[in-house]
Design a protein around this motif. Structure first.
Motif, PDB file in Angstrom:
ATOM      1  N   GLY A 173     -45.136 -22.812  -4.893  1.00  0.00           N
ATOM      2  CA  GLY A 173     -44.601 -24.155  -5.035  1.00  0.00           C
ATOM      3  C   GLY A 173     -43.803 -24.310  -6.307  1.00  0.00           C
ATOM      4  O   GLY A 173     -43.635 -23.356  -7.087  1.00  0.00           O
ATOM      5  N   ASP A 174     -43.302 -25.510  -6.533  1.00  0.00           N
ATOM      6  CA  ASP A 174     -42.543 -25.833  -7.743  1.00  0.00           C
ATOM      7  C   ASP A 174     -43.490 -26.424  -8.778  1.00  0.00           C
ATOM      8  O   ASP A 174     -44.323 -27.296  -8.463  1.00  0.00           O
ATOM      9  CB  ASP A 174     -41.433 -26.839  -7.427  1.00  0.00           C
ATOM     10  CG  ASP A 174     -40.392 -26.252  -6.477  1.00  0.00           C
ATOM     11  OD1 ASP A 174     -40.148 -25.035  -6.571  1.00  0.00           O
ATOM     12  OD2 ASP A 174     -39.856 -27.016  -5.646  1.00  0.00           O
ATOM     13  N   TYR A 175     -43.356 -25.987 -10.019  1.00  0.00           N
ATOM     14  CA  TYR A 175     -44.269 -26.410 -11.079  1.00  0.00           C
ATOM     15  C   TYR A 175     -43.512 -27.041 -12.245  1.00  0.00           C
ATOM     16  O   TYR A 175     -42.392 -26.614 -12.581  1.00  0.00           O
ATOM     17  CB  TYR A 175     -45.067 -25.214 -11.609  1.00  0.00           C
ATOM     18  CG  TYR A 175     -46.183 -24.783 -10.682  1.00  0.00           C
ATOM     19  CD1 TYR A 175     -47.491 -25.183 -10.893  1.00  0.00           C
ATOM     20  CD2 TYR A 175     -45.907 -23.982  -9.577  1.00  0.00           C
ATOM     21  CE1 TYR A 175     -48.514 -24.796 -10.036  1.00  0.00           C
ATOM     22  CE2 TYR A 175     -46.916 -23.587  -8.717  1.00  0.00           C
ATOM     23  CZ  TYR A 175     -48.223 -23.996  -8.950  1.00  0.00           C
ATOM     24  OH  TYR A 175     -49.213 -23.617  -8.092  1.00  0.00           O
ATOM     25  N   LEU A 176     -44.147 -28.040 -12.831  1.00  0.00           N
ATOM     26  CA  LEU A 176     -43.699 -28.606 -14.093  1.00  0.00           C
ATOM     27  C   LEU A 176     -44.501 -27.911 -15.193  1.00  0.00           C
ATOM     28  O   LEU A 176     -45.739 -27.926 -15.165  1.00  0.00           O
ATOM     29  CB  LEU A 176     -43.945 -30.116 -14.132  1.00  0.00           C
ATOM     30  CG  LEU A 176     -43.686 -30.812 -15.477  1.00  0.00           C
ATOM     31  CD1 LEU A 176     -42.189 -30.788 -15.797  1.00  0.00           C
ATOM     32  CD2 LEU A 176     -44.201 -32.252 -15.452  1.00  0.00           C
ATOM     33  N   SER A 214     -48.470 -28.937 -10.280  1.00  0.00           N
ATOM     34  CA  SER A 214     -47.742 -29.057  -9.020  1.00  0.00           C
ATOM     35  C   SER A 214     -48.575 -29.945  -8.115  1.00  0.00           C
ATOM     36  O   SER A 214     -49.613 -29.521  -7.608  1.00  0.00           O
ATOM     37  CB  SER A 214     -47.530 -27.690  -8.376  1.00  0.00           C
ATOM     38  OG  SER A 214     -46.898 -27.814  -7.114  1.00  0.00           O
ATOM     39  N   ALA A 261     -49.243 -26.085 -16.460  1.00  0.00           N
ATOM     40  CA  ALA A 261     -48.385 -26.025 -15.278  1.00  0.00           C
ATOM     41  C   ALA A 261     -49.005 -26.917 -14.215  1.00  0.00           C
ATOM     42  O   ALA A 261     -50.189 -26.787 -13.896  1.00  0.00           O
ATOM     43  CB  ALA A 261     -48.256 -24.600 -14.766  1.00  0.00           C
ATOM     44  N   ILE A 276     -47.052 -17.478 -13.981  1.00  0.00           N
ATOM     45  CA  ILE A 276     -45.971 -17.878 -14.881  1.00  0.00           C
ATOM     46  C   ILE A 276     -46.309 -17.297 -16.249  1.00  0.00           C
ATOM     47  O   ILE A 276     -47.415 -17.506 -16.768  1.00  0.00           O
ATOM     48  CB  ILE A 276     -45.848 -19.410 -14.976  1.00  0.00           C
ATOM     49  CG1 ILE A 276     -45.536 -20.014 -13.609  1.00  0.00           C
ATOM     50  CG2 ILE A 276     -44.768 -19.802 -15.985  1.00  0.00           C
ATOM     51  CD1 ILE A 276     -45.558 -21.537 -13.607  1.00  0.00           C
TER      52      ILE A 276
END
Length: 339
Positions: free
Chosen positions: A321-324, A298, A296, A277
């Motif tokens: 995967g999806d990350y905050l 997950s 980041a 990212i």
């Protein structure tokens, strides 16, 4: 030194002269350079800075009569052997003596700590100790650490009594060989993961050891007791961290069984290349902001970095995967992939 302090070494007859002092009140400390086996003290006889007696100095004059009689320290001696009765090892075992009532902590106490390395014949001598109760810890390469007498933990240690000016003998531990884990860490192209990290955990998640891979990606973790361990491998350089074997989280990791005195080999892992990212953090005027924390996360995984002088950042080595992603002006320390 500056005019408010000074130091000197005594001559062969014990005399000394500290010069270039401004007028004022001073505390005078006398201390062992490390080989005389005497107890440190301030004038007159105080162990602590706060309790020291002040002496008044007048510039251009010599203050005489500051002549202490220093007490000899206590001594602890012994010989370290292995289970076969042979001295261990020629590289030296670290012997640390700490005040028993302080719980073996390593903070400073005047003449309350003592260290030594064992000689090739296994013998050791620790000097310069005040009268009191002490705990002795032994730690050496490829050996199980222990406290006197034959305890793996501080809570089970047997204290020894030391008297200043006297010698405690017979502190003769028998150290057992430790277990070890060895292997290698590489990337998907087979290139070694240089300066990757290997962290070892007990089943409860407590850290049991860690090391850094060598230039060829190999590693060895030593000093291990018999038990089950979980290993986490991190390669850096955009590689995804993982547990043994190919597990993404601690709960799914395969345990590594270790027996004291034996070596576990072949713990070889190949880490996948991770995603990344990237971006830039700016203010409302479009100016890049440096030093901003970017995190980041997950699930149990979290990684972070800080923006550069232009506000740019890159988070690499991420599993799919999806990350905050969070942006913050304050950072904290963490370890990626910890349980």
């Amino acid at each position: 030194g500056d005019a408010g302090s000074g130091n000197a070494t005594t001559g062969s007859d014990g005399t000394y002269l500290v010069g270039r002092l401004a007028s004022g009140d001073y505390r005078v400390q006398f201390y062992d350079p490390g080989w005389l086996n005497i107890l440190d003290e301030f004038w007159e006889g105080s162990v602590t800075f706060a309790g020291a007696t002040l002496v008044s100095v007048v510039a251009g004059e010599v203050l005489t009569g500051i002549s202490p009689t220093l007490e000899a320290g206590g001594t602890v001696t012994g010989t370290i052997t292995d289970n076969q009765g042979d001295p261990v090892p020629s590289a030296g075992v670290e012997v640390r003596v700490t005040p028993h009532l302080l719980g073996g902590n390593d903070f400073y106490v005047p003449n309350g700590l003592g260290d030594a390395l064992s000689a090739p014949d296994g013998s050791f001598t620790v000097t310069g100790l005040r009268t009191g109760q002490y705990t002795v810890r032994f730690r050496g390469p490829d050996l199980l650490s222990e406290y006197w007498s034959d305890s793996p933990s501080l809570s089970g240690a047997t204290s020894i009594s030391v008297v200043a000016g006297e010698t405690v003998t017979g502190i003769d531990p028998v150290l057992s060989a430790a277990g070890s884990i060895a292997g290698s860490v590489s990337g998907p192209d087979g290139a070694p993961a240089v300066e990757g990290t290997v962290r070892l955990y007990a089943p409860d998640g407590g850290i049991a050891g860690w090391t850094v891979t060598d230039g060829d990606g190999t590693f060895t973790l030593t000093g291990l007791e018999t038990g089950s361990y979980v290993a986490l491998f991190s390669g850096g350089s955009g590689l995804v961290s993982e547990y043994w074997q190919d597990a993404a989280i601690f709960a799914d990791a395969a345990p590594i069984e270790v027996v004291a005195g034996e070596a576990v080999t072949g713990v070889d892992v190949v880490l996948d290349a991770g995603g990344a990212i990237t971006g830039q953090v700016t203010d409302v005027g479009g100016i890049g902001l440096s030093g901003v924390c970017v995190r980041a996360s997950s699930g149990p995984h979290e990684t972070q970095t800080t923006t550069d002088s232009q506000g740019s950042y890159s988070l690499a080595g991420l599993a799919g995967g999806d990350y905050l992603v969070e942006f913050d002006t304050g950072c904290y320390q963490f370890s990626e992939g910890l349980p």
